[in-house]
Design a protein around this motif. Structure first.
Motif, mmCIF file in Angstrom:
data_model
loop_
_atom_site.group_PDB
_atom_site.id
_atom_site.type_symbol
_atom_site.label_atom_id
_atom_site.label_comp_id
_atom_site.label_asym_id
_atom_site.label_seq_id
_atom_site.Cartn_x
_atom_site.Cartn_y
_atom_site.Cartn_z
ATOM 1 N N THR A 42 0.673 -1.213 -0.182
ATOM 2 C CA THR A 42 -0.129 -0.007 -0.105
ATOM 3 C C THR A 42 0.817 1.301 0.136
ATOM 4 O O THR A 42 0.767 2.210 -0.870
ATOM 5 N N GLU A 43 2.004 1.314 0.823
ATOM 6 C CA GLU A 43 2.745 2.597 0.851
ATOM 7 C C GLU A 43 3.440 2.744 -0.289
ATOM 8 O O GLU A 43 3.656 3.623 -0.668
ATOM 9 N N ALA A 44 4.065 1.532 -0.932
ATOM 10 C CA ALA A 44 4.914 1.708 -2.242
ATOM 11 C C ALA A 44 3.990 1.925 -3.210
ATOM 12 O O ALA A 44 4.800 2.712 -4.218
ATOM 13 N N ARG A 45 2.918 1.921 -3.362
ATOM 14 C CA ARG A 45 1.958 2.324 -4.168
ATOM 15 C C ARG A 45 1.384 3.949 -4.156
ATOM 16 O O ARG A 45 0.803 4.371 -5.053
ATOM 17 N N ARG A 46 1.799 4.433 -3.147
ATOM 18 C CA ARG A 46 1.537 5.811 -2.915
ATOM 19 C C ARG A 46 2.228 6.826 -3.948
ATOM 20 O O ARG A 46 3.264 6.551 -4.242
ATOM 21 N N SER A 47 1.805 8.051 -4.406
ATOM 22 C CA SER A 47 2.144 8.653 -5.281
ATOM 23 C C SER A 47 3.529 9.269 -4.680
ATOM 24 O O SER A 47 3.308 9.478 -3.534
ATOM 25 N N GLY A 48 4.567 9.790 -5.502
ATOM 26 C CA GLY A 48 5.598 10.360 -4.963
ATOM 27 C C GLY A 48 6.751 9.560 -4.052
ATOM 28 O O GLY A 48 7.898 10.043 -3.799
ATOM 29 N N VAL A 49 6.821 8.179 -4.330
ATOM 30 C CA VAL A 49 7.643 7.105 -3.679
ATOM 31 C C VAL A 49 8.617 6.940 -4.885
ATOM 32 O O VAL A 49 8.429 6.756 -6.039
#
Ligand code: CA
Length: 250
Positions: A42-49
């Motif tokens: 979930t965190e890896a798929r957030r924008s800006g990573v």
């Protein structure tokens, strides 16, 4: 490092995760912690990573599964595998599964940071976010989330609209599926939100971008039947790398 990077650290062992987070922060990066595979995805798929550090033995979802699911929506996001398993099989499987590099535990902070820098350097074009997107009648200022029309009129974009547009710009030249937009813009996996919600945002975004130019509704966002949406092929996307060299006069 010249630019602050957002790095997701997926590692279930608290002591190791904290040591990595401290080391990244000391280098000016912005680490995001995830203690299991589900949360990591979930965190890896957030924008800006910009990059993901991924342990393999994880609760709730195995690191290999996280990698393969992440690759379906984010084919080019840099991933470095952290493995306690010294076996060559795991490393080969990870690299074949789309990891950019691996580090074998135990590793020093210095070694890890060197790998992080190397992977980020290798992929500057993949992590350079758009600064401006220029059409015939308007320009989008991505940092200000603003459409600036040639007439002087300015229209604000919502965070969601700006994220959708940036995602399309980052993958200019190919169609981005509704599922991919859903995953990266909302950080959600399938089922939580109707993909139709994406269509509604796209409609509003098109209205803001095209303004009264109803003769060119597809200049900014093209619908690709059965595939999703694509950034208009005639737009000019300027990234921070290019704008930096413009400022240097080169
Ligand atoms: Ca582990």
């Amino acid at each position: 490092m010249s630019r602050r990077r957002t790095i997701v650290v997926v590692e279930d062992e608290d002591a190791i995760r904290r040591a990595i987070v401290d080391a990244l922060r000391a280098c000016g990066h912005e680490p995001v912690e995830a203690a299991d595979g589900e949360l990591g995805l979930t965190e890896a798929r957030r924008s800006g990573v910009d990059l993901v550090l991924l342990d393999l033995l994880l609760p709730r979802k195995d690191g290999f599964d996280v990698l393969s699911e992440l690759r379906q929506t984010h084919p080019s996001l840099p991933v470095i595998i952290l493995t306690a398993r010294g076996s060559e099989d795991d490393r080969v499987r990870g690299l074949r599964g789309g990891a950019d590099d691996y580090v074998v535990k135990p590793f020093s902070a210095r070694e890890l940071l060197a790998r992080v820098d190397a992977v980020l350097r290798r992929s500057p074009e993949r992590v350079a976010p758009p600064v401006r997107i220029c059409g015939s009648e308007a320009t989008v200022d991505c940092a200000r989330r603003e459409v600036c029309r040639n007439s002087g009129e300015r229209v604000a974009l919502s965070e969601m609209e700006a994220n959708i547009l940036e995602r399309l710009a980052a993958h200019a030249g190919r169609a981005v599926s509704r599922e991919e937009l859903l995953a990266c813009v909302w950080g959600l996996r399938d089922g939580h939100v109707e993909t139709r919600a994406i269509d509604m945002h796209i409609t509003r975004l098109r209205q803001k971008l095209a303004g009264d130019a109803t003769d060119a509704p597809d200049e900014w966002i093209v619908t690709v039947r059965g595939k999703g949406y694509m950034l208009g092929p005639k737009l000019n996307v300027v990234t921070d790398v290019e704008s930096a060299s413009e400022e240097n006069g080169s």
